[in-house]
Enzyme design. Structure first.
Site, mmCIF file in Angstrom:
data_model
loop_
_atom_site.group_PDB
_atom_site.id
_atom_site.type_symbol
_atom_site.label_atom_id
_atom_site.label_comp_id
_atom_site.label_asym_id
_atom_site.label_seq_id
_atom_site.Cartn_x
_atom_site.Cartn_y
_atom_site.Cartn_z
ATOM 1 N N GLU A 1 97.782 15.103 11.777
ATOM 2 C CA GLU A 1 97.378 13.872 11.097
ATOM 3 C C GLU A 1 95.958 13.506 11.521
ATOM 4 O OE1 GLU A 1 100.309 10.708 11.196
ATOM 5 O OE2 GLU A 1 98.720 9.210 11.203
ATOM 6 N N HIS B 1 108.548 8.368 16.784
ATOM 7 C CA HIS B 1 108.034 8.983 18.010
ATOM 8 C C HIS B 1 109.200 8.979 18.998
ATOM 9 C CE1 HIS B 1 104.383 6.911 16.418
ATOM 10 N NE2 HIS B 1 103.716 7.909 16.931
HETATM 11 C C1 XLS Z 1 98.261 5.984 14.339
HETATM 12 C C2 XLS Z 1 99.007 6.996 13.627
HETATM 13 C C3 XLS Z 1 100.426 7.245 14.148
HETATM 14 C C4 XLS Z 1 100.947 8.545 13.645
HETATM 15 C C5 XLS Z 1 102.115 9.064 14.405
HETATM 16 O O1 XLS Z 1 97.211 5.539 13.914
HETATM 17 O O2 XLS Z 1 99.030 6.687 12.274
HETATM 18 O O3 XLS Z 1 101.236 6.178 13.822
HETATM 19 O O4 XLS Z 1 101.282 8.471 12.305
HETATM 20 O O5 XLS Z 1 101.810 9.303 15.726
HETATM 21 NI NI NI Z 2 100.133 7.684 10.802
HETATM 22 NI NI NI Z 3 97.416 5.118 11.656
#
Ligand code: XLS
Ligand code: NI
Ligand code: NI
Length: 437
Positions: free
Chosen positions: A232, A101
């Protein structure tokens, strides 16, 4: 250059008989499995936030992990040193990729401009180290959830001012990801959800989310960033209800907003299980839609109801995941990112290595086992046979859309009651266990 892990050597493949916990027993990067090198199947990645910013702190207690290279300050120099430590670890573990990040790698400043300047200073070091080592960025992302300004969400914030801030931050994060040759860019909607519907206009927030993602696509095209955009899914935590709930929800959101040609999914094991699915269920759902882009390879603890982000050492689960990956012909330009953290009690520097070695070996073994299952063809053959009534006759007509209810009624009048056919679950399980050793 300083050495950050002086006591730890480059990890080598020693084969399944080895008892050395600092060696790979299954991960042999150059070995070919089904015509492709293991490293190209697996495309492992270190998650910077857990491995270089995780401290062991939890809601009940302070940091437990002390890293000799980290002075705990928010200085640029400290941030640059962490990046150097990251590259040494990538080299010693033989991992080709990392992910970050924006706010993991560089301290935020008092203004957006200052934060961007800080980021540039660390990105410059990362770029140089990438050139020296050949290591690559699997994906970048923006942290749109830690700063209090995002407490009510980022692109789904009821305040347009916050939406604009999130846009400015993603703009910069896309630029630095491009600068580093990142192969993907991830959107995880940390606070893109709600705590109570009483204060929430869900329809409007979802429309804003779609707008935001469309603007990201437009900007990606404007700067000619060649990476894949990934979403995600996660059902909850930190919000009570997160909009990108699971693979199926995200796929339908993308399709209904005409974004499904611009985004793929980054599936995280622990997020799938939080949504009440298995890891492989969400992988298969994304893959069947042609949208499985990358994987956050971790696992939860089924006795705990939150995202514990453990390293996945479970060979059965890794095998199930790699079956989906092999069946879709691979993950590239995605990869297997260890979005996983050491347990709070695992406080030694060497535990950073052990965790990754264990996770890599589990997925390497999973890859080998999945390849055997596919090559032997026993389980795939049984599944094919199970659906064979659709390969000809009335079944083929159903699949091709060339029959209708009246003909099917006639078919039943002529052929009578169908015979129940066993699903043979236990037989499948026995055969699977023959491969897991
Ligand atoms: C949090 C997420 C985060 C993402 C990236 O639960 O897994 O780590 O992978 O922002
Ligand atoms: Ni993640
Ligand atoms: Ni996660």
């Amino acid at each position: 250059m300083a050495e950050y892990f002086p006591g730890l050597k480059k990890v080598e493949y020693e084969g399944p008989e080895s008892k050395n916990v600092f060696a790979f027993r299954y991960y042999n990067p150059e070995e070919e499995i089904m015509g492709k090198k293991m490293k190209d199947h697996l495309r492992f990645s270190v998650a910077y936030w857990h491995t270089f910013r995780g401290s062991g702190a939890d809601p009940f207690g302070a940091a437990t992990m002390d890293r000799p290279w980290d002075d705990g300050s928010d200085s640029i120099e400290n941030a640059q040193n962490r990046m150097r430590a990251n590259f040494e670890m990538l080299e010693k573990l033989n991992i080709d990729y990392y992910c970050f990040h924006d706010r993991d790698i560089a301290p935020q400043g008092a203004s957006l401009e200052e934060s961007n300047e800080n980021l540039d200073k660390v990105v410059a070091v990362a770029k140089e180290l990438q050139a020296q080592t050949g290591k690559k960025l699997l994906w970048g992302t923006a942290n749109l959830f830690s700063n209090p300004r995002f407490m009510n969400g980022a692109s789904t914030n009821p305040d347009a001012h916050v939406f604009a801030y999130a846009a400015a931050q993603v703009k910069k994060a896309l630029e630095v990801t491009q600068e580093l040759g990142g192969e993907n860019y991830v959107f995880w909607g940390g606070r893109e959800g709600y705590m109570t519907l009483l204060n929430t206009d869900m329809k409007r927030e979802l429309a804003h989310l779609a707008r935001f993602l469309q603007m990201a696509v437009d900007y990606k095209k404007k700067i000619a960033f060649g990476g894949t955009l990934l979403i995600e899914p996660k059902p909850k935590e930190p919000t009570t209800h997160q909009y990108d709930f699971d693979a199926a929800t995200v796929i339908s959101f993308l399709k209904s907003n005409n974004l499904d040609t611009e985004f793929k999914l980054n599936i995280e094991a622990n997020h799938a299980t939080l949504a009440g699915h298995s890891f492989e269920h969400d992988l298969q759902t994304a893959s069947d839609a042609g949208l499985l882009g990358s994987i956050d390879a971790n696992t939860g603890n089924l006795l705990l109801g939150w995202d514990t982000d453990q390293f996945n050492m479970d060979i059965r689960s890794a095998t199930a995941a790699m079956l989906v990956v092999l069946n879709q012909g691979g993950l590239a330009p995605g990869g297997l990112n260890f979005d996983a953290k050491l347990r709070r009690e695992s406080t030694d520097v060497e535990d950073m290595f052990l965790a990754h070695i264990g996770g890599m070996d589990a997925f390497a073994q999973g890859l080998r086992t999945a390849a055997q299952i596919i090559e032997d063809g026993v389980i795939p053959g049984m599944v094919k046979e199970r659906y064979s009534s659709y390969d000809s006759g009335i079944g083929a007509k159903i699949e091709s859309g060339t029959t209708e209810f009246t003909e099917l009624e006639t078919y039943i009048k002529e052929n009578g009651e169908p015979q129940g056919k066993s699903g043979k679950q236990e037989k499948y399980e026995i055969i699977l266990n023959q491969y897991l050793h």
